[in-house]
Scaffold this motif. Sequence first.
Motif, short mmCIF file in Angstrom:
data_model
loop_
_atom_site.label_atom_id
_atom_site.label_comp_id
_atom_site.label_asym_id
_atom_site.label_seq_id
_atom_site.Cartn_x
_atom_site.Cartn_y
_atom_site.Cartn_z
N GLY A 29 -0.75 -36.62 18.26
CA GLY A 29 0.88 -36.38 18.02
C GLY A 29 1.20 -36.72 19.48
N GLY A 30 2.02 -36.45 19.97
CA GLY A 30 2.69 -37.10 21.64
C GLY A 30 1.95 -37.04 22.46
N LEU A 31 2.08 -37.65 23.36
CA LEU A 31 1.15 -37.63 24.84
C LEU A 31 1.53 -36.66 25.54
N ARG A 32 1.20 -35.28 25.91
CA ARG A 32 2.25 -34.30 26.97
C ARG A 32 1.36 -33.78 27.53
N PRO A 33 1.69 -32.95 28.99
CA PRO A 33 0.52 -32.36 29.95
C PRO A 33 -0.73 -31.83 29.04
N PHE A 34 -1.38 -31.74 29.60
CA PHE A 34 -2.94 -30.19 29.43
C PHE A 34 -3.01 -30.79 27.74
N LYS A 35 -2.98 -32.51 27.32
CA LYS A 35 -2.88 -32.62 25.98
C LYS A 35 -5.03 -32.71 26.29
N LYS A 36 -5.55 -32.61 25.27
CA LYS A 36 -6.75 -33.15 25.57
C LYS A 36 -7.29 -34.66 24.42
N ILE A 37 -7.83 -35.56 25.19
CA ILE A 37 -7.68 -36.69 24.83
C ILE A 37 -9.30 -37.30 25.19
N LYS A 38 -9.52 -38.55 24.16
CA LYS A 38 -10.69 -39.18 24.40
C LYS A 38 -11.01 -40.53 24.04
N VAL A 39 -12.03 -41.19 25.14
CA VAL A 39 -11.57 -42.89 25.09
C VAL A 39 -13.32 -42.92 24.98
N SER A 40 -13.03 -43.20 23.74
CA SER A 40 -14.58 -44.12 23.02
C SER A 40 -15.32 -45.19 23.47
N TYR A 41 -15.72 -45.56 24.51
CA TYR A 41 -16.05 -47.32 24.41
C TYR A 41 -17.41 -47.27 22.92
N GLY A 42 -17.23 -48.62 22.46
CA GLY A 42 -18.36 -49.06 21.75
C GLY A 42 -18.74 -50.22 22.19
N GLU A 43 -20.25 -50.59 21.72
CA GLU A 43 -21.11 -51.34 21.98
C GLU A 43 -20.37 -52.93 21.71
N PRO A 44 -20.42 -53.26 22.87
CA PRO A 44 -20.00 -55.10 23.19
C PRO A 44 -20.05 -55.58 21.05
N ILE A 45 -19.62 -56.21 21.10
CA ILE A 45 -19.67 -57.19 19.96
C ILE A 45 -20.07 -58.87 20.31
N SER A 46 -20.92 -59.47 20.25
CA SER A 46 -21.32 -60.34 20.63
C SER A 46 -20.57 -61.53 20.11
N TYR A 47 -20.01 -62.31 20.53
CA TYR A 47 -19.43 -63.60 20.44
C TYR A 47 -20.16 -64.65 19.00
N GLU A 48 -21.68 -64.16 18.73
CA GLU A 48 -22.62 -65.31 18.09
C GLU A 48 -21.97 -64.13 16.56
N GLU A 49 -21.93 -62.42 16.48
CA GLU A 49 -21.61 -61.89 15.63
C GLU A 49 -20.11 -61.95 15.18
N LEU A 50 -19.67 -62.39 15.78
CA LEU A 50 -17.89 -62.29 15.78
C LEU A 50 -17.43 -63.47 14.74
N PHE A 51 -18.52 -65.17 15.44
CA PHE A 51 -17.68 -65.92 15.07
C PHE A 51 -19.28 -66.24 14.23
N ALA A 52 -19.93 -65.86 13.43
CA ALA A 52 -21.22 -66.60 12.79
C ALA A 52 -21.24 -67.78 12.32
N ASP A 53 -20.04 -68.50 11.28
CA ASP A 53 -19.87 -69.31 10.89
C ASP A 53 -17.96 -69.81 11.97
N GLU A 54 -18.26 -70.15 12.73
CA GLU A 54 -16.76 -70.95 13.48
C GLU A 54 -16.19 -71.67 12.73
N GLU A 55 -17.07 -73.00 11.96
CA GLU A 55 -16.33 -73.68 11.36
C GLU A 55 -14.70 -72.44 10.50
N SER A 56 -15.28 -72.56 10.45
CA SER A 56 -14.54 -71.54 8.74
C SER A 56 -13.20 -71.08 9.37
N ALA A 57 -12.28 -71.83 8.54
CA ALA A 57 -10.88 -71.77 8.65
C ALA A 57 -10.70 -70.26 8.80
N ALA A 58 -11.11 -69.05 8.02
CA ALA A 58 -11.00 -67.76 7.88
C ALA A 58 -12.08 -66.57 8.99
#
Length: 209
Positions: free
Chosen positions: A150-179
């Motif tokens: 829902g909307g942000l209201r006082p005393f709302k329960k909020i979770k902030v979760s940080y994931g493991e870094p996705i490496s540049y190599e994993e993101l762009f395994a096929d760097e030259e591809s148009a996709a």
Amino acid sequence: MGGMYWFAFWVSKIFYAVFFRIEYINRENVPLTGGYIIAPNHRGLSDILFISHGIPKRPVTYMGKKELFENKFANWFFRKCGALPISRGDGDVNALNPFIDKIKQGNLVGIFPEGTRGKNIRPARGKSGTALVAKQSHCGVIPCAIIYEGGLRPFKKIKVSYGEPISYEELFADEESAAALKRATKKIMEGINILMDKEGVPVAESNSR
């Protein structure tokens, strides 16, 4: 970052600690050094505070839409707090250069891959800007999930979760591809959704799958 950043950081941190119930999950996934992008889903203006409060040892520079900087005081304040303006949808790749430079200098840059605030807990379809900055700066991306119902209201329960870094190599395994940018964007959004899966957010809330 200058003193204004840390002043705003601690004042807002105390305020949010009093008025919200915030749980930070796996914040050790954010490296203490090196240039990275933090890529969260976008619920509202408070997102930048939720993200930054969880990693007090490293300041974060955020992309902010140009309209937020039009007022002289707001322009001064946001810049002192580490935010930089960018025009959305103008197609000017050079507008990304300040953020690319920040990352190359070893800083954290926060970019919302949806490009605008979403209506649901689950993120909307991602745009290519985050992947483009990662490609140009040769950096990894840290997915982040901001979770509350829902909307942000006082005393709302909020979770902030940080994931493991996705490496540049994993993101762009096929760097030259148009996709390559499209596939990297999809991988970033999948990273955010995986964090939500772990916290039991229903897939039915998603408008990106």
